[in-house]
Write a protein that holds these residues in place. Structure first.
Motif, PDB file in Angstrom:
ATOM      1  N   ARG A 256       0.822  -1.208   0.000  1.00  0.00           N
ATOM      2  CA  ARG A 256       0.000   0.000   0.000  1.00  0.00           C
ATOM      3  C   ARG A 256       0.860   1.263   0.000  1.00  0.00           C
ATOM      4  N   GLU A 257       2.029   1.234   0.657  1.00  0.00           N
ATOM      5  CA  GLU A 257       2.821   2.443   0.846  1.00  0.00           C
ATOM      6  C   GLU A 257       4.028   2.559  -0.074  1.00  0.00           C
ATOM      7  N   ILE A 258       4.447   1.449  -0.706  1.00  0.00           N
ATOM      8  CA  ILE A 258       5.652   1.459  -1.536  1.00  0.00           C
ATOM      9  C   ILE A 258       5.265   1.186  -2.992  1.00  0.00           C
ATOM     10  N   ALA A 259       5.821   1.996  -3.897  1.00  0.00           N
ATOM     11  CA  ALA A 259       5.439   1.904  -5.310  1.00  0.00           C
ATOM     12  C   ALA A 259       5.883   0.593  -5.947  1.00  0.00           C
ATOM     13  N   THR A 260       7.073   0.121  -5.612  1.00  0.00           N
ATOM     14  CA  THR A 260       7.588  -1.133  -6.193  1.00  0.00           C
ATOM     15  C   THR A 260       7.937  -2.107  -5.066  1.00  0.00           C
ATOM     16  N   PRO A 261       6.938  -2.704  -4.436  1.00  0.00           N
ATOM     17  CA  PRO A 261       7.205  -3.616  -3.310  1.00  0.00           C
ATOM     18  C   PRO A 261       7.803  -4.928  -3.811  1.00  0.00           C
ATOM     19  N   PRO A 262       8.410  -5.701  -2.911  1.00  0.00           N
ATOM     20  CA  PRO A 262       8.927  -7.027  -3.294  1.00  0.00           C
ATOM     21  C   PRO A 262       7.776  -7.937  -3.718  1.00  0.00           C
ATOM     22  N   ARG A 263       8.122  -8.991  -4.411  1.00  0.00           N
ATOM     23  CA  ARG A 263       7.103  -9.943  -4.873  1.00  0.00           C
ATOM     24  C   ARG A 263       7.363 -11.314  -4.246  1.00  0.00           C
ATOM     25  N   LEU A 264       7.229 -11.365  -2.936  1.00  0.00           N
ATOM     26  CA  LEU A 264       7.424 -12.614  -2.193  1.00  0.00           C
ATOM     27  C   LEU A 264       6.128 -12.967  -1.470  1.00  0.00           C
ATOM     28  N   ALA A 265       5.826 -14.245  -1.433  1.00  0.00           N
ATOM     29  CA  ALA A 265       4.615 -14.705  -0.756  1.00  0.00           C
ATOM     30  C   ALA A 265       4.938 -15.133   0.669  1.00  0.00           C
ATOM     31  N   VAL A 266       3.977 -14.945   1.550  1.00  0.00           N
ATOM     32  CA  VAL A 266       4.129 -15.394   2.941  1.00  0.00           C
ATOM     33  C   VAL A 266       3.873 -16.895   2.993  1.00  0.00           C
ATOM     34  N   PRO A 267       4.809 -17.694   3.535  1.00  0.00           N
ATOM     35  CA  PRO A 267       4.601 -19.154   3.604  1.00  0.00           C
ATOM     36  C   PRO A 267       3.351 -19.506   4.407  1.00  0.00           C
ATOM     37  N   ASP A 268       2.638 -20.531   3.944  1.00  0.00           N
ATOM     38  CA  ASP A 268       1.425 -21.005   4.615  1.00  0.00           C
ATOM     39  C   ASP A 268       1.782 -22.231   5.454  1.00  0.00           C
ATOM     40  N   VAL A 269       1.861 -22.053   6.773  1.00  0.00           N
ATOM     41  CA  VAL A 269       2.268 -23.138   7.663  1.00  0.00           C
ATOM     42  C   VAL A 269       1.263 -24.284   7.640  1.00  0.00           C
ATOM     43  N   SER A 270       0.002 -23.977   7.467  1.00  0.00           N
ATOM     44  CA  SER A 270      -1.033 -25.015   7.521  1.00  0.00           C
ATOM     45  C   SER A 270      -0.861 -26.063   6.425  1.00  0.00           C
ATOM     46  N   ARG A 271      -0.152 -25.725   5.351  1.00  0.00           N
ATOM     47  CA  ARG A 271       0.039 -26.679   4.260  1.00  0.00           C
ATOM     48  C   ARG A 271       0.960 -27.832   4.664  1.00  0.00           C
ATOM     49  N   LEU A 272       1.687 -27.666   5.759  1.00  0.00           N
ATOM     50  CA  LEU A 272       2.547 -28.755   6.237  1.00  0.00           C
ATOM     51  C   LEU A 272       1.744 -29.860   6.916  1.00  0.00           C
ATOM     52  N   GLY A 273       0.503 -29.570   7.302  1.00  0.00           N
ATOM     53  CA  GLY A 273      -0.325 -30.573   7.958  1.00  0.00           C
ATOM     54  C   GLY A 273      -0.063 -30.664   9.451  1.00  0.00           C
ATOM     55  N   ASP A 274      -0.635 -31.690  10.067  1.00  0.00           N
ATOM     56  CA  ASP A 274      -0.465 -31.897  11.501  1.00  0.00           C
ATOM     57  C   ASP A 274       0.936 -32.428  11.811  1.00  0.00           C
ATOM     58  N   VAL A 275       1.350 -32.229  13.054  1.00  0.00           N
ATOM     59  CA  VAL A 275       2.664 -32.728  13.487  1.00  0.00           C
ATOM     60  C   VAL A 275       2.614 -34.253  13.534  1.00  0.00           C
ATOM     61  N   PRO A 276       3.503 -34.936  12.789  1.00  0.00           N
ATOM     62  CA  PRO A 276       3.486 -36.407  12.793  1.00  0.00           C
ATOM     63  C   PRO A 276       4.090 -36.967  14.077  1.00  0.00           C
ATOM     64  N   THR A 277       3.881 -38.248  14.294  1.00  0.00           N
ATOM     65  CA  THR A 277       4.429 -38.911  15.478  1.00  0.00           C
ATOM     66  C   THR A 277       5.542 -39.896  15.125  1.00  0.00           C
ATOM     67  N   GLU A 278       5.567 -40.394  13.896  1.00  0.00           N
ATOM     68  CA  GLU A 278       6.607 -41.334  13.481  1.00  0.00           C
ATOM     69  C   GLU A 278       7.951 -40.609  13.371  1.00  0.00           C
ATOM     70  N   ALA A 279       9.026 -41.260  13.797  1.00  0.00           N
ATOM     71  CA  ALA A 279      10.322 -40.594  13.962  1.00  0.00           C
ATOM     72  C   ALA A 279      10.829 -39.955  12.680  1.00  0.00           C
ATOM     73  N   GLU A 280      10.861 -40.710  11.573  1.00  0.00           N
ATOM     74  CA  GLU A 280      11.399 -40.176  10.332  1.00  0.00           C
ATOM     75  C   GLU A 280      10.533 -39.039   9.799  1.00  0.00           C
ATOM     76  N   ALA A 281       9.217 -39.216   9.854  1.00  0.00           N
ATOM     77  CA  ALA A 281       8.312 -38.165   9.388  1.00  0.00           C
ATOM     78  C   ALA A 281       8.448 -36.914  10.251  1.00  0.00           C
ATOM     79  N   LEU A 282       8.643 -37.106  11.558  1.00  0.00           N
ATOM     80  CA  LEU A 282       8.796 -35.968  12.460  1.00  0.00           C
ATOM     81  C   LEU A 282      10.081 -35.204  12.152  1.00  0.00           C
ATOM     82  N   ALA A 283      11.161 -35.925  11.866  1.00  0.00           N
ATOM     83  CA  ALA A 283      12.425 -35.259  11.516  1.00  0.00           C
ATOM     84  C   ALA A 283      12.267 -34.451  10.238  1.00  0.00           C
TER      85      ALA A 283
END
Length: 376
Positions: A256-283
């Motif tokens: 809104r305030e800058i004429a040529t702002p950066p063109r980066l998207a904010v990461p969507d954490v929800s796309r990672l899903g729920d926290v897994p419990t299996e060791a390899e998936a959790l890592a």
């Protein structure tokens, strides 16, 4: 003459990630040093006894493992001493010391390597495992078929199985192993009660119980580590979700305030899903969360920079206006026009930051005081 009681393993202070108090760390290091000296002496004695034993090959693996565990503890003790820096450790250094005490020992386990267990336990757990190994080695190497106290040895195996049972959970392979060795203990005990010669089975039972206790300690260490990782992943995901909303507001403001702002998207954490419990998936999940955190840092820096630059230009322009008024240059139409043009550029919304910087630089030049003796 009765042998002196072994020095007990020190109780570790604090918890992982905590800046532990100086006195607690000092007391722990002193106790750990005494433990290391006592166990080194005991291990040297057991090593000599193992070399002289008739079945040396049967105990060599456990001797190597016990010495490897002792060496891992000694290495961590040296790390603590370095971080302690003769008592000059600050809060950050003491927090790092807590990771040395409670974090997993360095090194990746190698399949088939008898020392692999040293890479999956913390310093606090390593002392317990080392003591268990020393205790079993002491019993096995002191065995004399003609003078053995079968009852005492059976009691020691039972105590080892109780400790192992307290560490494992139902359904785990280690729990099944404990149950098998407990059944063997019951059979050997019954045979001993009716007067049978249990010399051979009892020796095998002691070896099995030592192995089971070692595996139970390692399994408990892995489980605790998985629980810590799950809690850490859950906390980090919540922090990133909260940060996501703030970044979205920052992006909207910048656009809104800058004429040529950066063109980066904010990461969507929800796309990672729920926290897994299996060791390899959790890592893998933790790795992705850390990547998201780095991406958010990049987004925050990219969108904050032009807003911060615009704010600094406003401050700089105000100083230049004061300078022009102080040296009389504000009477010049050229200076007034330059200041006004720069002010309009900085105040514009959206603001062309590059143009505003150039105009403020120009205002800096024209508001400078005139040099005396200059030709007219």
């Amino acid at each position: 003459m009765r042998a002196p009681e072994p020095v007990p393993a020190p109780v570790p202070p604090g918890r992982l990630g905590e800046s532990i108090g100086q006195q607690a760390l000092l007391d722990y290091q002193v106790a750990l040093h005494r433990w290391l000296e006592d166990r080194r002496t005991e291990l040297d004695r057991l090593d000599r006894a193992a070399q002289a034993a008739r079945d040396a090959q049967a105990v060599t693996g456990d001797v190597v493992l016990a010495m490897s565990m002792w060496e891992s503890v000694r290495s961590r003790a040296e790390e603590l001493r370095t971080l302690w820096d003769s008592g000059r450790a600050d809060a950050l250094a003491r927090e790092r010391m807590s990771r040395v005490i409670w974090g997993r020992l360095d090194g990746a386990p190698v399949p088939g390597d008898p020392t692999a267990a040293t890479s999956t336990v913390s310093l606090a757990e390593a002392t317990t495992l080392a003591d268990a190994l020393v205790r079993q080695l002491r019993t096995r190497l002191a065995f004399d078929p003609d003078q053995a106290d079968v009852t005492a040895r059976l009691r020691a195996v039972r105590a080892s199985l109780v400790r192992s049972g307290d560490l494992v959970r139902d359904g785990e392979p280690e729990a099944e192993a404990v149950a098998r060795v407990r059944g063997a203990w019951e059979r050997v005990t019954a045979d001993s009660t009716r007067g049978a010669d249990v010399t051979g089975p009892l020796g095998e039972l002691e070896v099995a119980s030592a192995r089971v206790e070692r595996d139970a300690i390692v399994a408990a260490a892995r489980r605790h580590e998985a629980q810590r990782d799950h809690a850490r992943a859950t906390s980090l995901a919540q922090q990133l979700e909260a940060r996501e909303a703030g970044l979205a507001e920052l992006v909207e403001r910048c656009r809104r305030e800058i004429a040529t702002p950066p063109r980066l998207a904010v990461p969507d954490v929800s796309r990672l899903g729920d926290v897994p419990t299996e060791a390899e998936a959790l890592a893998a999940y933790l790795t992705r969360l850390e990547a998201v955190a780095r991406a958010m840092d990049t987004v925050e820096d990219a969108y904050t920079t032009p807003l911060r630059t615009r704010a600094s230009l406003r401050f700089r322009l105000a100083r230049l206006t004061e300078r022009a008024a102080g040296n009389g240059r504000d009477a010049s139409p050229t200076v007034r026009a330059a200041l006004a043009e720069a002010s309009d550029a900085v105040a514009a919304s959206p603001c062309d930051v590059t143009l505003a910087e150039d105009l403020v630089d120009l205002a800096d030049v024209v508001t400078a005081p005139l040099k005396h003796g200059r030709s007219r």
